[in-house]
Design a protein around this motif. Sequence first.
Motif, PDB file in Angstrom:
ATOM      1  N   PRO A 152      50.768  58.354  46.147  1.00 12.51           N
ATOM      2  CA  PRO A 152      49.958  58.295  47.595  1.00 12.51           C
ATOM      3  C   PRO A 152      51.091  58.825  48.622  1.00 12.51           C
ATOM      4  O   PRO A 152      50.541  59.130  49.781  1.00 12.51           O
ATOM      5  CB  PRO A 152      49.886  56.992  47.613  1.00 12.51           C
ATOM      6  N   GLU A 153      52.395  58.874  48.482  1.00 10.34           N
ATOM      7  CA  GLU A 153      53.309  59.299  49.502  1.00 10.34           C
ATOM      8  C   GLU A 153      53.568  60.851  49.519  1.00 10.34           C
ATOM      9  O   GLU A 153      53.650  61.502  50.703  1.00 10.34           O
ATOM     10  CB  GLU A 153      54.804  58.532  49.437  1.00 10.34           C
ATOM     11  N   CYS A 154      53.699  61.443  48.375  1.00  9.87           N
ATOM     12  CA  CYS A 154      53.983  62.847  48.300  1.00  9.87           C
ATOM     13  C   CYS A 154      53.026  63.816  47.556  1.00  9.87           C
ATOM     14  O   CYS A 154      53.051  64.948  47.420  1.00  9.87           O
ATOM     15  CB  CYS A 154      55.303  63.095  47.929  1.00  9.87           C
ATOM     16  N   GLN A 155      51.993  63.222  47.066  1.00 14.15           N
ATOM     17  CA  GLN A 155      50.980  63.952  46.257  1.00 14.15           C
ATOM     18  C   GLN A 155      51.177  64.358  44.995  1.00 14.15           C
ATOM     19  O   GLN A 155      50.580  65.278  44.515  1.00 14.15           O
ATOM     20  CB  GLN A 155      50.068  64.687  47.212  1.00 14.15           C
ATOM     21  N   LYS A 156      52.421  64.152  44.505  1.00 16.45           N
ATOM     22  CA  LYS A 156      52.781  64.869  43.413  1.00 16.45           C
ATOM     23  C   LYS A 156      51.759  64.065  42.212  1.00 16.45           C
ATOM     24  O   LYS A 156      51.806  62.900  42.049  1.00 16.45           O
ATOM     25  CB  LYS A 156      54.478  64.358  43.137  1.00 16.45           C
ATOM     26  N   SER A 157      51.584  64.845  41.250  1.00 17.05           N
ATOM     27  CA  SER A 157      50.978  64.431  40.025  1.00 17.05           C
ATOM     28  C   SER A 157      52.052  64.013  38.961  1.00 17.05           C
ATOM     29  O   SER A 157      52.747  64.787  38.513  1.00 17.05           O
ATOM     30  CB  SER A 157      50.168  65.475  39.499  1.00 17.05           C
ATOM     31  N   LEU A 158      51.520  62.861  38.297  1.00 13.52           N
ATOM     32  CA  LEU A 158      52.230  62.344  37.214  1.00 13.52           C
ATOM     33  C   LEU A 158      51.543  62.062  36.110  1.00 13.52           C
ATOM     34  O   LEU A 158      50.439  61.786  36.279  1.00 13.52           O
ATOM     35  CB  LEU A 158      53.055  61.083  37.799  1.00 13.52           C
ATOM     36  N   PRO A 159      52.146  62.044  34.864  1.00 13.76           N
ATOM     37  CA  PRO A 159      51.296  61.878  33.790  1.00 13.76           C
ATOM     38  C   PRO A 159      50.619  60.536  33.567  1.00 13.76           C
ATOM     39  O   PRO A 159      49.493  60.332  32.936  1.00 13.76           O
ATOM     40  CB  PRO A 159      52.283  62.534  32.551  1.00 13.76           C
ATOM     41  N   ASN A 160      51.253  59.433  34.032  1.00  7.81           N
ATOM     42  CA  ASN A 160      50.605  58.056  33.910  1.00  7.81           C
ATOM     43  C   ASN A 160      51.086  57.152  34.829  1.00  7.81           C
ATOM     44  O   ASN A 160      52.024  57.475  35.580  1.00  7.81           O
ATOM     45  CB  ASN A 160      50.978  57.805  32.295  1.00  7.81           C
ATOM     46  N   HIS A 167      58.582  57.120  39.792  1.00  5.75           N
ATOM     47  CA  HIS A 167      58.610  57.965  40.744  1.00  5.75           C
ATOM     48  C   HIS A 167      58.728  57.207  42.149  1.00  5.75           C
ATOM     49  O   HIS A 167      59.320  57.648  42.992  1.00  5.75           O
ATOM     50  CB  HIS A 167      57.466  58.870  40.574  1.00  5.75           C
ATOM     51  N   ARG A 168      57.588  56.129  42.205  1.00  3.25           N
ATOM     52  CA  ARG A 168      57.742  55.529  43.654  1.00  3.25           C
ATOM     53  C   ARG A 168      58.888  54.634  43.702  1.00  3.25           C
ATOM     54  O   ARG A 168      59.412  54.542  45.004  1.00  3.25           O
ATOM     55  CB  ARG A 168      56.385  54.501  43.351  1.00  3.25           C
ATOM     56  N   LYS A 169      59.704  54.411  42.783  1.00  8.32           N
ATOM     57  CA  LYS A 169      60.906  53.702  42.771  1.00  8.32           C
ATOM     58  C   LYS A 169      62.102  54.840  43.555  1.00  8.32           C
ATOM     59  O   LYS A 169      62.590  54.292  44.397  1.00  8.32           O
ATOM     60  CB  LYS A 169      61.573  53.192  41.535  1.00  8.32           C
ATOM     61  N   GLN A 170      61.674  56.039  43.061  1.00  5.75           N
ATOM     62  CA  GLN A 170      62.494  56.752  43.809  1.00  5.75           C
ATOM     63  C   GLN A 170      62.439  57.113  45.221  1.00  5.75           C
ATOM     64  O   GLN A 170      63.416  57.289  46.136  1.00  5.75           O
ATOM     65  CB  GLN A 170      62.518  58.309  43.274  1.00  5.75           C
ATOM     66  N   HIS A 171      60.969  56.905  45.729  1.00  7.08           N
ATOM     67  CA  HIS A 171      60.851  57.076  47.193  1.00  7.08           C
ATOM     68  C   HIS A 171      61.210  55.562  47.863  1.00  7.08           C
ATOM     69  O   HIS A 171      61.965  55.881  48.976  1.00  7.08           O
ATOM     70  CB  HIS A 171      59.349  56.947  47.447  1.00  7.08           C
TER      71      HIS A 171
END
Length: 183
Positions: A152-160, A167-171
Amino acid sequence: MKKQRKAGSKKYRCDHSGCEKSLGSQASLNTHKSQYHTGERTCPECQKTLPNAQVLSVHKRKDHTPEQTCPECQKTLPNAHVLSVHKSQYHSGDQTCPECHKVLSNTQALSVHKIQYHTPEQTCPGCQKALPNKKALSEHKSRYHTGEQTCPECQKSLPNAKALSDHRKQHRKQKFDDAQSSD
């Protein structure tokens, strides 16, 4: 009615077609016949047809008693039978799992615990991974087999969902680092 001796005691066998019941007295036999071999009965409240007077009696007790309130938790239940089942499941007191000795709050909690933790090894239908029990399979599927997820923050598509969580931990880390460097 046929009298039949068995090991020194009188037995009274029901002569109704297909019934093999043997009873210890004529009175017991008469009671049996009056309950089970009465022919179909119709419930006067709902017009449901039931096979005999005994089944009608049970039906009326189960389905046509007024709403009941549980004295333990004040939950309103539709009838006395449902109240009885509710009390045996939820107000049974602490229960100990026979497999792992964990103490659970009631019979229902024990049942759920056993289904989750003490089921045989499960194989994921999506990836064939072996998991120790049903709970582990459920958690695995909810993390790895959710389909594509979008950040929801960067609109990147992730597999699951697991990849999205990582990924959100990285944000969050990036925001923390940015806040630290601006101090």
